[in-house]
Design an enzyme around this catalytic site. Structure first.
Site, PDB file in Angstrom:
ATOM      1  N   GLU A  60       0.822  -1.207   0.000  1.00  0.00           N
ATOM      2  CA  GLU A  60       0.000   0.000   0.000  1.00  0.00           C
ATOM      3  C   GLU A  60       0.852   1.251   0.000  1.00  0.00           C
ATOM      4  OE1 GLU A  60      -2.830  -0.181   3.229  1.00  0.00           O
ATOM      5  OE2 GLU A  60      -3.102  -2.315   2.832  1.00  0.00           O
ATOM      6  N   CYS A  72       3.233   8.169   1.726  1.00  0.00           N
ATOM      7  CA  CYS A  72       3.651   7.157   2.689  1.00  0.00           C
ATOM      8  C   CYS A  72       3.941   5.861   1.926  1.00  0.00           C
ATOM      9  CB  CYS A  72       2.532   6.946   3.711  1.00  0.00           C
ATOM     10  SG  CYS A  72       2.931   5.726   4.970  1.00  0.00           S
ATOM     11  N   CYS A  93       5.716  -7.862   7.567  1.00  0.00           N
ATOM     12  CA  CYS A  93       6.715  -7.368   8.521  1.00  0.00           C
ATOM     13  C   CYS A  93       6.933  -8.453   9.567  1.00  0.00           C
ATOM     14  CB  CYS A  93       6.178  -6.098   9.190  1.00  0.00           C
ATOM     15  SG  CYS A  93       7.308  -5.328  10.367  1.00  0.00           S
ATOM     16  N   CYS A 118       4.462  -6.156  16.177  1.00  0.00           N
ATOM     17  CA  CYS A 118       3.761  -5.231  17.085  1.00  0.00           C
ATOM     18  C   CYS A 118       2.281  -5.642  17.159  1.00  0.00           C
ATOM     19  CB  CYS A 118       3.889  -3.790  16.582  1.00  0.00           C
ATOM     20  SG  CYS A 118       5.592  -3.212  16.490  1.00  0.00           S
ATOM     21  N   CYS A 123      -0.539  -3.709  15.200  1.00  0.00           N
ATOM     22  CA  CYS A 123      -0.299  -3.399  13.791  1.00  0.00           C
ATOM     23  C   CYS A 123      -0.781  -4.518  12.869  1.00  0.00           C
ATOM     24  CB  CYS A 123       1.192  -3.146  13.571  1.00  0.00           C
ATOM     25  SG  CYS A 123       1.590  -2.732  11.872  1.00  0.00           S
ATOM     26  N   CYS A 127      -2.194   2.041   7.230  1.00  0.00           N
ATOM     27  CA  CYS A 127      -1.593   0.980   6.423  1.00  0.00           C
ATOM     28  C   CYS A 127      -1.955  -0.429   6.848  1.00  0.00           C
ATOM     29  CB  CYS A 127      -0.096   1.146   6.390  1.00  0.00           C
ATOM     30  SG  CYS A 127       0.311   2.032   4.914  1.00  0.00           S
TER      31      CYS A 127
HETATM   32  N1  SAH Z   1       8.022  -0.298  11.104  1.00  0.00           N
HETATM   33  C1  SAH Z   1       8.134   1.127  11.196  1.00  0.00           C
HETATM   34  C2  SAH Z   1       7.327   1.886  10.158  1.00  0.00           C
HETATM   35  C3  SAH Z   1       5.972   1.358   9.779  1.00  0.00           C
HETATM   36  S1  SAH Z   1       4.670   1.518  10.947  1.00  0.00           S
HETATM   37  C4  SAH Z   1       7.777   1.578  12.613  1.00  0.00           C
HETATM   38  O1  SAH Z   1       7.440   0.737  13.428  1.00  0.00           O
HETATM   39  O2  SAH Z   1       7.899   2.744  12.902  1.00  0.00           O
HETATM   40  C5  SAH Z   1       4.250   3.217  10.913  1.00  0.00           C
HETATM   41  C6  SAH Z   1       3.698   3.736  12.212  1.00  0.00           C
HETATM   42  O3  SAH Z   1       2.345   3.271  12.422  1.00  0.00           O
HETATM   43  C7  SAH Z   1       4.487   3.273  13.433  1.00  0.00           C
HETATM   44  O4  SAH Z   1       4.638   4.346  14.318  1.00  0.00           O
HETATM   45  C8  SAH Z   1       3.561   2.217  13.999  1.00  0.00           C
HETATM   46  O5  SAH Z   1       3.833   1.949  15.342  1.00  0.00           O
HETATM   47  C9  SAH Z   1       2.206   2.843  13.744  1.00  0.00           C
HETATM   48  N2  SAH Z   1       1.057   1.945  13.878  1.00  0.00           N
HETATM   49  C10 SAH Z   1       0.944   0.659  13.519  1.00  0.00           C
HETATM   50  N3  SAH Z   1      -0.269   0.172  13.819  1.00  0.00           N
HETATM   51  C11 SAH Z   1      -0.960   1.201  14.372  1.00  0.00           C
HETATM   52  C12 SAH Z   1      -2.289   1.333  14.900  1.00  0.00           C
HETATM   53  N4  SAH Z   1      -3.121   0.311  14.908  1.00  0.00           N
HETATM   54  N5  SAH Z   1      -2.655   2.533  15.385  1.00  0.00           N
HETATM   55  C13 SAH Z   1      -1.801   3.583  15.369  1.00  0.00           C
HETATM   56  N6  SAH Z   1      -0.536   3.526  14.884  1.00  0.00           N
HETATM   57  C14 SAH Z   1      -0.125   2.341  14.408  1.00  0.00           C
END
Ligand code: SAH
Length: 327
Positions: free
Chosen positions: A72, A85, A92, A96, A99, A312
């Site tokens: 995306e 973006c 990945c 997390c 995510c 995303c």
């Molecule tokens: N892997 C990298 C970049 C991709 S994620 C990172 O972790 O920074 C981009 C951002 O979206 C990160 O700050 C991540 O923690 C956040 N993110 C992921 N899922 C999310 C969610 N459900 N709500 C809010 N932010 C989220």
């Protein structure tokens, strides 16, 4: 290829200024060279599968790569221009908990050309120049270090797309050795650290990476990055109502960030189907006040594209589910 030097310049111009997607377009190269290039090389291709347009002007693309995988890319329309973006991996492996992009694990890393392809394809699809890039889409850019750095070098190349380094942000969940390696390159880009909790107990729970590199180690690397590059580091903190937005959390966060060259960016968590985690914009504003009262430079990130699930991972995960149904 034993070609005269000026051919390299022509080729670079076709790829990175005219954004050609096929060697046959390169009409100022001799036909024999075009054919030879076509036989021996390929141009990383990303093609639009679907596009969603938000009422606020945000456009989200689902792009297909040559092997059928999808990623995306989201274009956000700000006053200062389009911010894009981009994704750096298919899936990945950081795991997390909040995510969506990590739920199916890592499928594969993108090449620098495929990251760049998202910028060029979006630029052409929108008919507009992309002003800035955030490496915050699907994937962990520092887990795909070489391609991410190569992408930054290419997109900022004066003879190519010539994007200003200061208009590029790279976001990481906190891979400390790679953050240090990146600092050594002294690229003029902004580093963002996804913090989301101010102590190890809480961060361990939602971000497995924290068991390898603790809060103090990750923030330490971010501080070294800002000292080495002179650039302000951005900390991402997704508010989870009642879980990481208490006074105690605010105190701990202040202790971590006080006196560092930094900026705290709050985002209400996108619960993405998990009802145990939620927050409103008001929750974020309340926590912002707590942090401002504690002397920390804090903003609440604008929400764009909420009517199209622009966060995303959501479009790709829906495409995978739809494919499972049709197959
Ligand atoms: N892997 C990298 C970049 C991709 S994620 C990172 O972790 O920074 C981009 C951002 O979206 C990160 O700050 C991540 O923690 C956040 N993110 C992921 N899922 C999310 C969610 N459900 N709500 C809010 N932010 C989220």
């Amino acid at each position: 290829m034993n070609e005269p030097k000026f051919r390299a310049k022509q080729l670079f111009d076709w790829l990175h200024v005219k954004m050609a997607t096929d060697f046959s377009e390169m009409l100022n190269l001799p036909k024999s060279l075009r054919e030879k290039l076509g036989n021996e090389h390929s141009i990383a291709k990303v093609s639009e599968v679907t596009r969603q347009e938000s009422r606020d002007g945000t456009v989200k693309f689902l792009y297909e790569l040559v092997d059928g995988n999808t990623v995306e890319t989201v274009a956000m329309d700000y006053e200062r221009g389009i911010s894009l973006c981009v994704s750096t991996e298919v899936g990945c492996r950081m795991g997390c908990r909040f995510c969506i992009s990590t739920r199916g694990g890592l499928v594969r890393r993108l090449s620098a050309g495929e990251i760049l392809g998202q910028v060029y394809a979006s630029s052409k699809n929108l008919g507009k120049r992309i002003n800035s890039v955030v490496m915050m889409g699907i994937g962990e850019p520092l887990d795909n270090y070489d391609a991410s750095v190569r992408f930054i070098e290419l997109i900022t190349e004066p003879m190519g797309y010539n994007m200003a380094g200061r208009n590029i942000s790279l976001s990481t969940c906190g891979l400390v050795p790679e953050m240090d390696k990146l600092a050594e390159l002294k690229l003029p880009i902004t580093l963002s650290l996804s913090l989301h909790a101010a102590n190890d107990e809480k961060r361990n729970r939602n971000m497995p990476v924290n068991r390898v590199y603790s809060v103090n180690e990750a923030v330490g690397a971010a501080v070294r990055y800002s000292e080495r590059t002179g650039r302000r580091v951005s900390y991402e903190y997704a508010i989870i109502h009642g879980w990481n937005d208490t006074d105690e959390d605010a105190d701990q966060l202040r202790d971590l960030l006080k006196g560092t060259l930094s900026h705290l960016n709050l985002i209400p968590i996108n619960s993405a189907g998990d009802k145990s985690m939620h927050a409103t914009r008001d929750d974020a504003y309340r926590f912002q006040k707590k942090m401002l009262d504690r002397g920390i430079n804090t903003t609440v990130r604008r929400t764009l594209g909420s009517d199209i699930d622009a966060a995303c991972g959501q479009l790709r995960s829906r495409k995978i589910k739809a494919d499972e149904v049709t197959n």
